[in-house]
Design an enzyme around this catalytic site. Structure first.
Site, PDB file in Angstrom:
ATOM      1  CE  LYS A 177      -3.691  -2.039   2.879  1.00  0.00           C
ATOM      2  NZ  LYS A 177      -4.842  -1.885   1.966  1.00  0.00           N
ATOM      3  NE  ARG A 211     -10.709 -10.383  -1.620  1.00  0.00           N
ATOM      4  CZ  ARG A 211     -11.047  -9.453  -2.506  1.00  0.00           C
ATOM      5  NH1 ARG A 211     -11.377  -9.799  -3.741  1.00  0.00           N
ATOM      6  NH2 ARG A 211     -11.075  -8.178  -2.176  1.00  0.00           N
TER       7      ARG A 211
END
Length: 458
Positions: free
Chosen positions: A238, A312
């Site tokens: 990020k 996920r």
């Protein structure tokens, strides 16, 4: 504790008269002239989250008028504890009557501050409230919400996978639940390879936290929470701005633990299982890579399109494990996608459900309780967008379109078709301050989900 529950009606505390604009307009002509003139002079008209201090004959604080939007709002009194002068207060019989549960909840949350590192400027004012089951419930709810906020607000240095496990262990001890954790390399031995893959690069070992409570004679309820204690994005790192608040990426786990706490505290007739895959998504020589294919507990092979779609990946092992015992209902809570925030903003968690009628009931319930969530579709045609040429599925969509739906569809692969399942993609954070809701970690949807569970398992 800023709400004091008393066995008899308090008498010495300063009275607060609660009004909205309509109620104040009706009440004002009936007030003593001096009080009416004072309120006119200070411009009080019952505006929500406003208040006026009324002096007595000696110039001391004699009473308070407080404006609300709705007397039954869970935030009705939240603007008062940190703005009123220190001291003890009680609710007046005049004006609107705030229900005991909402009074206790809103006052206690209005006093909330995350003060672990920075001391409070001043103690909050105290509300004396006649003890009742409703007031006790409101207070219990407030304490769980505050604990959930504290977990999310705590910096990652002091809230890694082990500290999150200790928080769950503490809750288990409070309620007589069984606690266990599968840690580090044991995840591979116990067949949780996806959780291990995401967390293996951190010096703080990944783990699957499990809590079990209740009787096997009752229907089984499994709650799953995403516990990414810090998310660098992995090798798909990020930006600095994107990483700034990633201590909050375990917000799903904090909310799951909060919901489980309330289920146990209120002794719902369920056989409860709480699962929290807890990891730190870090960068190191052994970090999982874009393009890797990861085996999962269920047997599906996941192609890693982006290491920053890690939530996920850890949830798929937990959901597969949860499904093995065929619970009546699985609920997962996760700070899963930025796409859900783009679609719905910070205040509206996205709800995905197997059954349309359940989703609609939950949306209506959330609006009623001022703890909202919004239904999003498990749109099956989009599954082709997460197909992989070298694995079974890929953890990213073909493009940015429908990102929250793609993530939910990915998780659906690990929940059998017969299994009832709710997936909540939440923010777990207040990005603007409102009464009782300071900027920072937040409990979202747990009051609504609790009310739904109480009705379903009553």
């Amino acid at each position: 504790m800023t709400v004091q529950l008393t066995k008899s009606a308090p008498s010495a505390a300063i009275a607060i008269t609660v009004v909205d604009r309509a109620a104040f307009k009706e009440l004002a002509p009936k007030l003593p002239a001096a009080t009416r003139n004072w309120l006119a002079a200070v411009g009080f008209d019952g505006k929500p989250d406003s208040h006026a201090l009324i002096p007595d004959a000696e110039g001391k604080l004699g009473q308070v008028f407080a404006g609300v939007e709705r007397a039954a709002s869970p935030w009705a009194l939240a603007a008062l504890p940190q703005t009123l002068p220190q001291g003890a207060y009680q609710l007046s019989d005049a004006g609107l009557q705030v229900p005991a549960e909402q009074a206790a909840l809103s006052w206690e949350l209005g006093a909330y501050q995350f003060d672990v590192y920075k001391p409070r400027r001043r103690p909050a004012a105290t509300l004396q409230l006649l003890s009742s089951p409703e007031a006790q419930r409101g207070l219990a709810m407030a304490h769980v919400i505050a604990a959930t906020r504290d977990l999310v607000n705590t910096p990652a240095e002091h809230m890694g996978p082990d500290e999150l496990a200790q928080a769950a262990k503490h809750v288990a001890k409070q309620h007589g639940a069984k606690f266990s954790a599968i840690v580090g390399e044991d995840l591979l031995k116990k067949n949780f390879p996806a959780i291990h893959a995401v967390g293996r690069a951190s010096t703080r070992a990944p783990r699957l936290i499990e809590l079990n409570w209740g009787s096997s004679k009752h229907p089984k309820l499994t709650i799953v929470g995403k516990g990414v204690c810090f998310d660098t994005g992995g090798l798909d790192m990020k930006s600095a701005d994107g990483m700034r608040q990633m201590k909050k990426d375990m917000g799903g786990a904090a909310n799951a633990l909060g919901l489980a706490s309330l289920v146990m505290a209120l002794k719902l007739p369920v056989n409860l299982q709480l699962l929290i895959p807890a990891v730190e998504n870090s960068v190191a020589g052994n970090a999982y890579r874009p393009g890797d294919v990861i085996k999962t507990r269920q047997g599906l092979q996941i192609e890693i399109g982006n290491t920053d779609a890690e939530g996920r990946v850890i949830l798929c092992d937990a959901l597969a494990y949860a499904s093995e015992s065929k619970p009546e209902l699985i609920i997962d809570l996760a700070t899963l996608t930025g796409a859900a925030r783009i679609a719905l903003g910070a205040q509206l968690p996205a709800l995905f459900a197997k059954h349309m009628d359940t989703a609609r009931d939950l949306v209506d319930l959330g609006l009623k309780l001022d703890d909202p969530l919004w239904h999003m579709p498990l749109w099956a045609p989009y599954k082709e967008g997460i197909a992989s040429s070298i694995g079974d599925i890929v953890n990213t969509g073909r493009n940015a379109l429908g990102g929250a739906i793609n993530a939910a569809l990915f998780l659906e692969y690990f929940v059998p078709e017969y299994q009832d399942w709710l997936h909540v993609d939440l923010f777990a954070w207040n990005d603007v301050a409102r009464a009782g809701r300071p900027v920072g970690g937040e409990a979202q949807t747990i009051r609504t989900l609790l009310a739904y569970l109480e009705e379903r398992f009553k």
